[in-house]
Design a protein around this motif. Structure first.
Motif, PDB file in Angstrom:
ATOM      1  N   SER A  93     -23.077  23.106   3.398  1.00  0.00           N
ATOM      2  CA  SER A  93     -22.952  23.578   2.012  1.00  0.00           C
ATOM      3  C   SER A  93     -21.539  24.060   1.716  1.00  0.00           C
ATOM      4  N   SER A  94     -20.904  24.707   2.709  1.00  0.00           N
ATOM      5  CA  SER A  94     -19.536  25.176   2.496  1.00  0.00           C
ATOM      6  C   SER A  94     -18.565  24.009   2.400  1.00  0.00           C
ATOM      7  N   TYR A  95     -18.809  22.929   3.162  1.00  0.00           N
ATOM      8  CA  TYR A  95     -17.955  21.754   3.065  1.00  0.00           C
ATOM      9  C   TYR A  95     -18.086  21.087   1.692  1.00  0.00           C
ATOM     10  N   GLN A  96     -19.288  21.103   1.142  1.00  0.00           N
ATOM     11  CA  GLN A  96     -19.517  20.451  -0.146  1.00  0.00           C
ATOM     12  C   GLN A  96     -18.847  21.193  -1.297  1.00  0.00           C
ATOM     13  N   LEU A  97     -18.425  22.431  -1.074  1.00  0.00           N
ATOM     14  CA  LEU A  97     -17.652  23.131  -2.093  1.00  0.00           C
ATOM     15  C   LEU A  97     -16.304  22.462  -2.299  1.00  0.00           C
ATOM     16  N   LEU A  98     -15.808  21.801  -1.265  1.00  0.00           N
ATOM     17  CA  LEU A  98     -14.547  21.084  -1.355  1.00  0.00           C
ATOM     18  C   LEU A  98     -14.731  19.686  -1.920  1.00  0.00           C
ATOM     19  N   ASP A  99     -15.863  19.062  -1.596  1.00  0.00           N
ATOM     20  CA  ASP A  99     -16.134  17.682  -2.020  1.00  0.00           C
ATOM     21  C   ASP A  99     -17.642  17.507  -2.111  1.00  0.00           C
ATOM     22  N   GLU A 100     -18.153  17.262  -3.298  1.00  0.00           N
ATOM     23  CA  GLU A 100     -19.602  17.177  -3.476  1.00  0.00           C
ATOM     24  C   GLU A 100     -20.219  16.013  -2.735  1.00  0.00           C
ATOM     25  N   CYS A 101     -19.425  15.006  -2.379  1.00  0.00           N
ATOM     26  CA  CYS A 101     -19.941  13.843  -1.656  1.00  0.00           C
ATOM     27  C   CYS A 101     -19.733  13.956  -0.147  1.00  0.00           C
ATOM     28  N   PHE A 102     -19.218  15.073   0.313  1.00  0.00           N
ATOM     29  CA  PHE A 102     -18.994  15.277   1.743  1.00  0.00           C
ATOM     30  C   PHE A 102     -20.336  15.247   2.471  1.00  0.00           C
ATOM     31  N   VAL A 103     -20.417  14.492   3.573  1.00  0.00           N
ATOM     32  CA  VAL A 103     -21.682  14.300   4.279  1.00  0.00           C
ATOM     33  C   VAL A 103     -21.572  14.775   5.725  1.00  0.00           C
ATOM     34  N   GLN A 133     -31.256   9.369  18.270  1.00  0.00           N
ATOM     35  CA  GLN A 133     -31.553   9.393  16.840  1.00  0.00           C
ATOM     36  C   GLN A 133     -30.314   9.832  16.065  1.00  0.00           C
ATOM     37  N   VAL A 134     -30.190   9.309  14.862  1.00  0.00           N
ATOM     38  CA  VAL A 134     -29.061   9.633  13.994  1.00  0.00           C
ATOM     39  C   VAL A 134     -29.596   9.970  12.610  1.00  0.00           C
ATOM     40  N   THR A 135     -29.037  11.000  12.003  1.00  0.00           N
ATOM     41  CA  THR A 135     -29.409  11.335  10.633  1.00  0.00           C
ATOM     42  C   THR A 135     -28.154  11.681   9.859  1.00  0.00           C
ATOM     43  N   CYS A 136     -28.214  11.487   8.568  1.00  0.00           N
ATOM     44  CA  CYS A 136     -27.126  11.846   7.661  1.00  0.00           C
ATOM     45  C   CYS A 136     -27.718  12.780   6.605  1.00  0.00           C
ATOM     46  N   PHE A 137     -27.016  13.862   6.305  1.00  0.00           N
ATOM     47  CA  PHE A 137     -27.604  14.841   5.408  1.00  0.00           C
ATOM     48  C   PHE A 137     -26.555  15.520   4.544  1.00  0.00           C
ATOM     49  N   GLN A 138     -27.047  16.151   3.486  1.00  0.00           N
ATOM     50  CA  GLN A 138     -26.274  17.068   2.666  1.00  0.00           C
ATOM     51  C   GLN A 138     -27.119  18.317   2.443  1.00  0.00           C
ATOM     52  N   SER A 139     -26.524  19.330   1.849  1.00  0.00           N
ATOM     53  CA  SER A 139     -27.231  20.571   1.548  1.00  0.00           C
ATOM     54  C   SER A 139     -27.439  20.702   0.054  1.00  0.00           C
ATOM     55  N   ILE A 140     -28.573  21.285  -0.320  1.00  0.00           N
ATOM     56  CA  ILE A 140     -28.873  21.511  -1.726  1.00  0.00           C
ATOM     57  C   ILE A 140     -29.398  22.929  -1.902  1.00  0.00           C
ATOM     58  N   VAL A 159     -10.725  12.300   4.519  1.00  0.00           N
ATOM     59  CA  VAL A 159     -11.833  12.914   5.239  1.00  0.00           C
ATOM     60  C   VAL A 159     -13.047  12.950   4.315  1.00  0.00           C
ATOM     61  N   VAL A 160     -14.143  12.295   4.719  1.00  0.00           N
ATOM     62  CA  VAL A 160     -15.328  12.201   3.861  1.00  0.00           C
ATOM     63  C   VAL A 160     -16.562  12.835   4.505  1.00  0.00           C
ATOM     64  N   GLY A 161     -16.430  13.329   5.743  1.00  0.00           N
ATOM     65  CA  GLY A 161     -17.602  13.913   6.386  1.00  0.00           C
ATOM     66  C   GLY A 161     -17.275  14.422   7.774  1.00  0.00           C
ATOM     67  N   TRP A 162     -18.304  14.913   8.440  1.00  0.00           N
ATOM     68  CA  TRP A 162     -18.181  15.403   9.806  1.00  0.00           C
ATOM     69  C   TRP A 162     -19.394  14.947  10.595  1.00  0.00           C
ATOM     70  N   TYR A 163     -19.258  14.888  11.894  1.00  0.00           N
ATOM     71  CA  TYR A 163     -20.394  14.555  12.749  1.00  0.00           C
ATOM     72  C   TYR A 163     -20.410  15.509  13.927  1.00  0.00           C
ATOM     73  N   HIS A 164     -21.590  15.740  14.461  1.00  0.00           N
ATOM     74  CA  HIS A 164     -21.703  16.506  15.692  1.00  0.00           C
ATOM     75  C   HIS A 164     -22.960  16.081  16.423  1.00  0.00           C
ATOM     76  N   SER A 165     -23.082  16.508  17.678  1.00  0.00           N
ATOM     77  CA  SER A 165     -24.182  16.076  18.525  1.00  0.00           C
ATOM     78  C   SER A 165     -25.217  17.178  18.677  1.00  0.00           C
ATOM     79  N   HIS A 166     -26.444  16.762  18.984  1.00  0.00           N
ATOM     80  CA  HIS A 166     -27.543  17.661  19.319  1.00  0.00           C
ATOM     81  C   HIS A 166     -28.118  17.231  20.666  1.00  0.00           C
ATOM     82  N   PRO A 167     -27.516  17.642  21.767  1.00  0.00           N
ATOM     83  CA  PRO A 167     -28.065  17.247  23.074  1.00  0.00           C
ATOM     84  C   PRO A 167     -29.346  18.006  23.397  1.00  0.00           C
TER      85      PRO A 167
END
Length: 286
Positions: free
Chosen positions: A132-142, A161-168, A109-117
């Motif tokens: 941010s909470s997911y990245q506590l488990l894996d810093e590369c989680f997207v 539209q599609v975007t990929c992000f992380q939290s900082i 498992v390397v990431g999650w996706y969800h929709s914004h209708p």
């Protein structure tokens, strides 16, 4: 920012988009399966669609404990991993450990996706906090967001539209964390065929959606306490929802797969003709 880039295969992208377009009333969610290379490039090759036990139009949630358990217990069914929490996956599917064995690649498992209708593609403050909470488990989680059912004001056409992000964390050392989104470059990688796991996810999607509707109907019946008019109304709503799934989801999905089958048959026919032409060229001249 830990991840440098995300490569999403076209078949996995198709599954995510099909899932996002399955409903414009609530958000949907799934997990991304793939691998991370030494350059911290995330390669997503498949997805797992999560069945919603609680439909919400403004957010989706899955706890870090669920992801940790799913990652550490990948040998068992995801239904067992998630059934005691907010999200449930049911039906036959290819576990990512099986897919990893077939492809001889260490998938996880390397990431999650969800929709914004009907809303912008940008993550909300809840999305950023969840990421941010997911990245506590894996810093590369997207995280991936698919914005759909929006109309471009200039062309008056539907827009996706599609975007990929992380939290900082932007807070100074020692202060309460304040997370902001960081956009990660995303590239959809071309592929010539649909992988077995992605095909399985597409086939399971109508079944998962119908199970969600059935569960909502059963909950409404129990809440109605046997009232006849309520039962008639709930039955009509349930029937309408199932018919809508058959018309919008199952019919269009079957048509798309039939078109792909016809295209593949045309390709095979052209390749056979090309093979015969080349074989004739190799024949010795009499």
């Amino acid at each position: 920012m830990a991840a440098t880039r995300v490569n999403l295969t076209a078949d996995a992208y198709m599954v995510c988009l099909t899932h996002a377009l399955s409903t414009e009333r609530e958000e949907v969610m799934g997990l991304c399966i793939g691998e991370i290379d030494t350059d911290k490039v995330v390669h997503i090759v498949s997805v797992i669609i999560l069945r919603r036990s609680d439909k919400r139009k403004d957010r989706v949630e899955i706890s870090p404990e669920q992801l940790s358990f799913a990652a550490s217990e990948g040998e068992i069914s995801f239904h067992k991993c998630l059934s005691n929490h907010f999200w449930v996956l049911e039906g036959n599917f290819m576990p990512y450990r099986v897919l990893a064995a077939l492809l001889k690649r260490p998938l996880r498992v390397v990431g999650w996706y969800h929709s914004h209708p009907h809303i912008t593609v940008w993550p909300s403050h809840v999305d950023v906090q969840t990421q941010s909470s997911y990245q506590l488990l894996d810093e590369c989680f997207v995280g991936l967001i698919f914005s759909c059912f929006n109309e471009d004001k200039a062309s008056r056409q539907g827009q996706i539209q599609v975007t990929c992000f992380q939290s900082i964390n932007q807070s100074p050392e020692g202060e309460a964390p304040m997370y902001e989104r960081v956009e990660i470059p995303l590239e959809v990688m071309q592929c010539d065929s649909i992988s077995p796991s992605c095909m399985d996810a597409l086939v399971q999607l109508p079944k998962i959606l119908s199970q969600e509707e059935q569960e909502a109907y059963e909950n409404a019946i129990r809440a109605g306490n046997g009232d006849l008019l309520n039962n008639i109304h709930n039955g009509a709503v349930y029937t309408k929802a199932i018919c809508h799934l058959l018309e919008v989801m199952s019919g269009s999905l079957l048509q798309a797969l039939e078109q792909r089958l016809n295209r593949n048959e045309d390709i095979i026919e052209r390749l056979v003709a090309e093979r015969e032409r080349l074989m004739k060229q190799l024949e010795p001249t009499s």
